[in-house]
Design a protein around this motif. Structure first.
Motif, PDB file in Angstrom:
ATOM      1  N   UNK A  14       2.973 -13.749  -1.149  1.00  0.00           N
ATOM      2  CA  UNK A  14       3.786 -14.027   0.037  1.00  0.00           C
ATOM      3  C   UNK A  14       4.844 -12.943   0.199  1.00  0.00           C
ATOM      4  N   UNK A  15       4.835 -12.304   1.362  1.00  0.00           N
ATOM      5  CA  UNK A  15       5.847 -11.287   1.695  1.00  0.00           C
ATOM      6  C   UNK A  15       6.228 -11.500   3.155  1.00  0.00           C
ATOM      7  N   UNK A  16       7.312 -10.863   3.552  1.00  0.00           N
ATOM      8  CA  UNK A  16       7.700 -10.982   4.958  1.00  0.00           C
ATOM      9  C   UNK A  16       7.213  -9.800   5.753  1.00  0.00           C
ATOM     10  N   UNK A  17       7.130 -10.028   7.072  1.00  0.00           N
ATOM     11  CA  UNK A  17       6.973  -8.894   7.972  1.00  0.00           C
ATOM     12  C   UNK A  17       8.127  -7.955   7.656  1.00  0.00           C
ATOM     13  N   UNK A  18       8.121  -6.736   8.007  1.00  0.00           N
ATOM     14  CA  UNK A  18       7.175  -6.076   8.875  1.00  0.00           C
ATOM     15  C   UNK A  18       5.856  -5.791   8.178  1.00  0.00           C
ATOM     16  N   UNK A  68      18.672   0.920   6.401  1.00  0.00           N
ATOM     17  CA  UNK A  68      19.520   1.115   7.576  1.00  0.00           C
ATOM     18  C   UNK A  68      18.865   0.480   8.801  1.00  0.00           C
ATOM     19  N   UNK A  69      17.558   0.556   8.833  1.00  0.00           N
ATOM     20  CA  UNK A  69      16.827  -0.052   9.949  1.00  0.00           C
ATOM     21  C   UNK A  69      16.663  -1.562   9.747  1.00  0.00           C
ATOM     22  N   UNK A  70      17.266  -2.078   8.702  1.00  0.00           N
ATOM     23  CA  UNK A  70      17.213  -3.518   8.468  1.00  0.00           C
ATOM     24  C   UNK A  70      15.927  -3.973   7.798  1.00  0.00           C
ATOM     25  N   UNK A  71      15.177  -3.056   7.224  1.00  0.00           N
ATOM     26  CA  UNK A  71      13.926  -3.447   6.565  1.00  0.00           C
ATOM     27  C   UNK A  71      14.159  -3.517   5.056  1.00  0.00           C
ATOM     28  N   UNK A  72      14.412  -4.707   4.567  1.00  0.00           N
ATOM     29  CA  UNK A  72      14.642  -4.858   3.127  1.00  0.00           C
ATOM     30  C   UNK A  72      13.864  -6.038   2.558  1.00  0.00           C
ATOM     31  N   UNK A  73      12.936  -6.546   3.325  1.00  0.00           N
ATOM     32  CA  UNK A  73      12.097  -7.646   2.823  1.00  0.00           C
ATOM     33  C   UNK A  73      12.717  -9.013   2.969  1.00  0.00           C
ATOM     34  N   UNK A  89      -4.703  -7.141  -3.744  1.00  0.00           N
ATOM     35  CA  UNK A  89      -4.438  -6.561  -5.059  1.00  0.00           C
ATOM     36  C   UNK A  89      -2.966  -6.139  -5.153  1.00  0.00           C
ATOM     37  N   UNK A  90      -2.292  -6.617  -6.208  1.00  0.00           N
ATOM     38  CA  UNK A  90      -0.900  -6.174  -6.416  1.00  0.00           C
ATOM     39  C   UNK A  90      -0.777  -5.438  -7.753  1.00  0.00           C
ATOM     40  N   UNK A  91      -1.924  -5.045  -8.294  1.00  0.00           N
ATOM     41  CA  UNK A  91      -1.905  -4.288  -9.548  1.00  0.00           C
ATOM     42  C   UNK A  91      -1.872  -2.788  -9.224  1.00  0.00           C
ATOM     43  N   UNK A  92      -2.679  -2.377  -8.270  1.00  0.00           N
ATOM     44  CA  UNK A  92      -2.708  -0.953  -7.895  1.00  0.00           C
ATOM     45  C   UNK A  92      -1.471  -0.584  -7.069  1.00  0.00           C
ATOM     46  N   UNK A  93      -1.353   0.724  -6.763  1.00  0.00           N
ATOM     47  CA  UNK A  93      -0.139   1.226  -6.111  1.00  0.00           C
ATOM     48  C   UNK A  93       0.004   0.836  -4.642  1.00  0.00           C
ATOM     49  N   UNK A  94      -1.126   0.689  -3.927  1.00  0.00           N
ATOM     50  CA  UNK A  94      -1.068   0.559  -2.462  1.00  0.00           C
ATOM     51  C   UNK A  94      -0.077  -0.494  -1.967  1.00  0.00           C
ATOM     52  N   UNK A  95      -0.211  -1.677  -2.504  1.00  0.00           N
ATOM     53  CA  UNK A  95       0.633  -2.788  -2.048  1.00  0.00           C
ATOM     54  C   UNK A  95       2.118  -2.418  -2.122  1.00  0.00           C
ATOM     55  N   UNK A  96       2.494  -1.786  -3.211  1.00  0.00           N
ATOM     56  CA  UNK A  96       3.916  -1.457  -3.446  1.00  0.00           C
ATOM     57  C   UNK A  96       4.340  -0.246  -2.623  1.00  0.00           C
ATOM     58  N   UNK A  97       3.448   0.724  -2.491  1.00  0.00           N
ATOM     59  CA  UNK A  97       3.774   1.904  -1.687  1.00  0.00           C
ATOM     60  C   UNK A  97       3.983   1.529  -0.220  1.00  0.00           C
ATOM     61  N   UNK A  98       3.222   0.531   0.208  1.00  0.00           N
ATOM     62  CA  UNK A  98       3.353   0.107   1.609  1.00  0.00           C
ATOM     63  C   UNK A  98       4.626  -0.703   1.846  1.00  0.00           C
ATOM     64  N   UNK A  99       5.233  -1.187   0.759  1.00  0.00           N
ATOM     65  CA  UNK A  99       6.436  -2.020   0.882  1.00  0.00           C
ATOM     66  C   UNK A  99       7.497  -1.550  -0.104  1.00  0.00           C
ATOM     67  N   UNK A 100       8.037  -0.362   0.096  1.00  0.00           N
ATOM     68  CA  UNK A 100       8.935   0.220  -0.905  1.00  0.00           C
ATOM     69  C   UNK A 100      10.224  -0.586  -1.097  1.00  0.00           C
ATOM     70  N   UNK A 101      10.589  -1.406  -0.115  1.00  0.00           N
ATOM     71  CA  UNK A 101      11.812  -2.200  -0.252  1.00  0.00           C
ATOM     72  C   UNK A 101      11.719  -3.227  -1.372  1.00  0.00           C
ATOM     73  N   UNK A 102      10.493  -3.595  -1.737  1.00  0.00           N
ATOM     74  CA  UNK A 102      10.369  -4.621  -2.779  1.00  0.00           C
ATOM     75  C   UNK A 102      10.934  -4.150  -4.114  1.00  0.00           C
ATOM     76  N   UNK A 103      10.815  -2.857  -4.370  1.00  0.00           N
ATOM     77  CA  UNK A 103      11.260  -2.328  -5.673  1.00  0.00           C
ATOM     78  C   UNK A 103      12.539  -1.499  -5.552  1.00  0.00           C
ATOM     79  N   UNK A 104      13.141  -1.524  -4.364  1.00  0.00           N
ATOM     80  CA  UNK A 104      14.360  -0.716  -4.174  1.00  0.00           C
ATOM     81  C   UNK A 104      15.507  -1.261  -5.007  1.00  0.00           C
ATOM     82  N   UNK A 105      16.271  -0.334  -5.598  1.00  0.00           N
ATOM     83  CA  UNK A 105      17.391  -0.784  -6.443  1.00  0.00           C
ATOM     84  C   UNK A 105      18.734  -0.423  -5.825  1.00  0.00           C
TER      85      UNK A 105
END
Ligand code: GTP
Ligand code: MG
Length: 270
Positions: free
Chosen positions: A211-215, A238-243, A254-270
């Protein structure tokens, strides 16, 4: 709260806080769901209705708690990722954990009849824990760990119940047949003995629910170095995209490979 001579008892309260600037994962798990699933005649090995009821409860948790940016569920468990700088409840662990468990449990019960047409025989109970992870790598590995678990369990359970239900063997015999088999052998048993092509089974069973949010996912970017990646995340924020905003999507990916995370970089932002 009014002051009185009794107020000193508050001093005994233990304020156990999440470490600052650290990812947290709350994992909840159904208590004795082996019995619960038998009592409510869940289909074996996967009951679509029950899993969808679990997903609906997780969706409610995310709608209640916007700082939960990702959830992953399988079987009778769900994991919820909180962004590292969440100010929720002043980061008090007990409050965060109990809110997740309570919101999940009540939504599960509240939504039950929308998904299952058998009455609840008794109230389901969930427990929970919260673990902090300092690095994005830990978060990736945590969720990979849960999805690998989904895959291993599902392959085993699908084979096991095919041998019992279609093969007419006892549960003890099925255990014995599967003992020591590797993944490829289970695929073979399923296909050759029972005509089941594992790869065509419902993605929800094989991959669990994410489960994730848009966008919607951003196009994948080439690995362009830590500095540019940091800038990209700053811009997204800044554009308000932080999940934390947008409607919740339920995916089986699949959430093991990179794609899922690369497409949603805000998930791992620190
Ligand atoms: P505790 O968590 O230790 O209280 O025990 P538990 O009985 O809940 O077992 P555990 O959490 O390890 O595993 C979850 C159990 O729930 C599985 O072993 C199944 O028996 C049951 N379960 C979960 N999802 C399904 C489903 O879709 N169909 C069926 N038939 N059973 C399910
Ligand atoms: Mg359980």
């Amino acid at each position: 709260m009014a002051n009185s001579r009794f107020g000193y008892v508050r001093e005994f309260e233990d304020y156990d806080r999440l470490l600052p600037s650290t990812f947290s994962v709350v994992r909840i798990d159904g208590q004795s769901f082996h019995r619960f699933s038998d009592t409510h005649q869940f289909a074996k090995p996967n009951d679509k209705r029950a899993l969808e009821c679990m997903n609906s409860a997780a969706q409610f948790v995310m709608e209640e708690m916007e700082d939960v940016t990702l959830a992953f569920g399988e079987s009778d468990e769900f994991s919820f990722l909180l962004r590292p700088d969440t100010p929720l409840y002043d980061r008090r662990k007990a409050k965060i954990l109990t809110k997740v468990v309570s919101a999940f449990t009540s939504a599960f019960v509240y939504n039950w009849s929308r998904y299952l047409n058998i009455p609840l025989a008794y109230p389901p109970v969930f427990d929970g824990r919260v673990v902090t992870y300092p690095l994005p790598k830990h978060v990736r590995d945590y969720f990979a760990w849960r999805q690998v678990d989904t895959h291993i369990n599902n392959l085993y359970n699908t084979s096991f119940w095919a041998i019992v239900q279609q093969g007419g063997k006892t549960e003890r015999e099925a255990h014995k047949i599967l003992q020591g088999t590797v993944s490829a052998q289970k695929h073979d048993i399923l296909y050759k003995d029972y005509g089941i092509n594992y790869n065509t089974l419902d993605e929800m069973y094989k991959k669990g629910s994410v489960l994730v949010r848009d966008p919607p996912p951003l196009p994948e970017v080439p690995k362009d170095g830590a500095y540019k990646e940091k800038k990209r995340i700053e811009k997204l924020r800044k554009d308000g995209i932080d999940g934390t905003r947008g409607s919740v999507q339920i995916l089986h990916v699949d959430i093991i490979k990179d794609d899922f995370w690369n497409q949603r970089p805000w998930l791992l932002a620190q």
